[in-house]
Design an enzyme around this catalytic site. Structure first.
Site, PDB file in Angstrom:
ATOM      1  N   THR A 157       0.976  -1.216  -0.009  1.00  0.00           N
ATOM      2  CA  THR A 157      -0.088  -0.016  -0.173  1.00  0.00           C
ATOM      3  C   THR A 157       0.959   1.156  -0.017  1.00  0.00           C
ATOM      4  O   THR A 157       2.096   1.155   0.640  1.00  0.00           O
ATOM      5  CB  THR A 157      -0.854  -0.080   1.504  1.00  0.00           C
ATOM      6  OG1 THR A 157      -1.558  -1.285   1.256  1.00  0.00           O
ATOM      7  CG2 THR A 157      -1.870   1.034   1.186  1.00  0.00           C
ATOM      8  N   GLY A 249      -0.360   0.457   5.884  1.00  0.00           N
ATOM      9  CA  GLY A 249      -0.194  -0.441   7.028  1.00  0.00           C
ATOM     10  C   GLY A 249      -1.333  -1.095   7.706  1.00  0.00           C
ATOM     11  O   GLY A 249      -1.627  -1.396   8.842  1.00  0.00           O
TER      12      GLY A 249
HETATM   13  O1  DON Z   1      -7.347  -1.087   2.320  1.00  0.00           O
HETATM   14  C1  DON Z   1      -6.932  -1.708   3.055  1.00  0.00           C
HETATM   15  O2  DON Z   1      -7.360  -1.582   4.405  1.00  0.00           O
HETATM   16  C2  DON Z   1      -5.832  -2.698   3.007  1.00  0.00           C
HETATM   17  N1  DON Z   1      -5.883  -3.359   1.769  1.00  0.00           N
HETATM   18  C3  DON Z   1      -4.410  -1.973   3.253  1.00  0.00           C
HETATM   19  C4  DON Z   1      -3.394  -2.923   3.220  1.00  0.00           C
HETATM   20  C5  DON Z   1      -2.127  -2.272   3.742  1.00  0.00           C
HETATM   21  O3  DON Z   1      -1.923  -1.235   4.025  1.00  0.00           O
HETATM   22  C6  DON Z   1      -0.944  -2.935   3.663  1.00  0.00           C
HETATM   23  N2  DON Z   1       0.245  -2.346   3.836  1.00  0.00           N
HETATM   24  N3  DON Z   1       1.124  -2.353   4.711  1.00  0.00           N
END
Ligand code: DON
Length: 346
Positions: A157, A249
């Site tokens: 992300t 995160g």
């Molecule tokens: O949209 C969300 O809440 C998740 N797909 C976010 C995933 C994420 O932040 C992974 N990174 N560290």
């Protein structure tokens, strides 16, 4: 592209068709808005839980004099209790607004936060399994009954913040979910496919990759978008741009943005100090407090005495933010020391 993408996915045994892709629309949605100690908070609406949870957390915390307590165990405890309650509501009530009615307005109502505060014991952790929504605030309980349909059922992300010389601001968070998404690149097109399905409630009561237990409003369904925690946030002071915030995160995005905002508003840090400061996180279930390296052992011991289950970890998230000096208008870019981001000026 749709034809190539669908053919590639089907070759790998996937289910997506050209028809699915031709029905997909990008939706423009109204941001959610709240206030915190005179700052205006503008953030991501459902299907992200980010803005709603952030504003609910801040509303609960506004009732405490955190500046007086400083970044102490006492302040951390109150903050963790606010995190716990907002994640409890997130699990039960949030999902894709095109499919379930999502009670954003009552959740970000300051009266609701006041009710939640009454359930917070200043000296003891509330066990997550015993948490009950405030009885006197029956609107949300009724909501669950009135909408039975919603009751039945870097690791990749990226966040970036931009402010142009005229003061126009953009907060962008974009996600493939886990590292390299599904790990599959669409060969003819050259991009990765995400593994966002895990952001849905895949099975009630079963934790997803981030340990989140989620609710029926976020169940998988045709054409539905999964609940996210992305929290791209713009903060105004007296109607003028003050902060642009966000991070990757997973569920820790919400508490990362809350930690940073509180460090600036309540603890008087500059934005880079706030981004650098050790973070802490609670997401209702599992009933654990996560603290980053650098958290004082005395604080950890005090939290344990209050009944918190503390888990120490290395570090998480990657906040890439901008503060505006309200006197000079200067744009102050901050990059997370934990990673390889960079603040650039133009
Ligand atoms: O949209 C969300 O809440 C998740 N797909 C976010 C995933 C994420 O932040 C992974 N990174 N560290």
């Amino acid at each position: 592209m749709a034809r190539e993408l669908a053919a590639f996915i089907q070759k790998g045994g996937g289910l997506i068709t050209v028809d699915d892709l031709s029905h997909y629309e990008v939706k423009e949605r109204e941001a959610v808005r709240g206030t915190y100690r005179g700052f205006e908070i503008i953030s991501a609406p459902p299907p992200s839980s980010g803005g709603t949870a952030l504003i609910e957390i801040l509303n609960i915390l506004e009732g405490y004099d955190l500046a007086k307590y400083g970044r102490s165990a006492r302040a951390m405890h109150l903050t963790l209790e606010a995190f716990r309650r907002a994640f409890f509501d997130r699990a039960e009530l949030l999902g894709d607004p095109d499919f379930s009615k999502i009670p954003v307005a009552p959740l970000i109502d300051k009266k609701y936060a006041r009710e939640w505060r009454e359930s917070i014991d200043p000296a003891h952790a509330s066990p997550s399994k015993d948490l009950r929504r405030p009885a006197s605030f029956s609107q949300l309980e009724q909501f669950a009954r009135l909408h039975p349909s919603s009751m039945r059922e870097s690791q990749h992300t990226t966040h970036y913040s931009v402010v142009d010389p005229d003061g126009n601001a953009v907060a962008v968070t974009t996600t493939l979910n886990e590292s390299f998404g599904s790990g599959v690149t669409v060969e003819p097109l050259g991009f990765l496919l995400n593994d966002e399905m895990d952001d849905f409630t895949v099975k009630p009561g079963v934790p997803n990759t981030y340990g989140l237990i989620q609710g029926p409003a976020n169940a998988i369904g045709p054409g539905k978008r999964p609940l996210s925690a992305m929290t791209p946030t713009i903060v105004l002071k007296d109607g003028r741009l003050s902060l642009v915030l966000g991070s990757p995160g997973g569920p820790r995005i919400i508490t990362t943005v809350a930690n940073i905002l509180m460090s600036v508003v309540d603890y008087g840090m500059n934005l880079q100090e706030a981004v650098n400061a050790p973070r802490f996180h609670h997401q209702w279930l599992p009933d654990e407090v996560y603290v980053e390296r650098g958290t004082s052992p005395d604080t950890v011991a005090m939290l344990q005495q209050m009944g918190h289950h503390v888990v120490s970890e290395d570090y998480w998230s990657d906040a890439e933010c901008i503060a505006i000096d309200l006197k000079t208008g200067e744009r102050l870019g901050t990059s997370d020391v934990r990673n390889n981001g960079k603040a650039v000026g133009y």
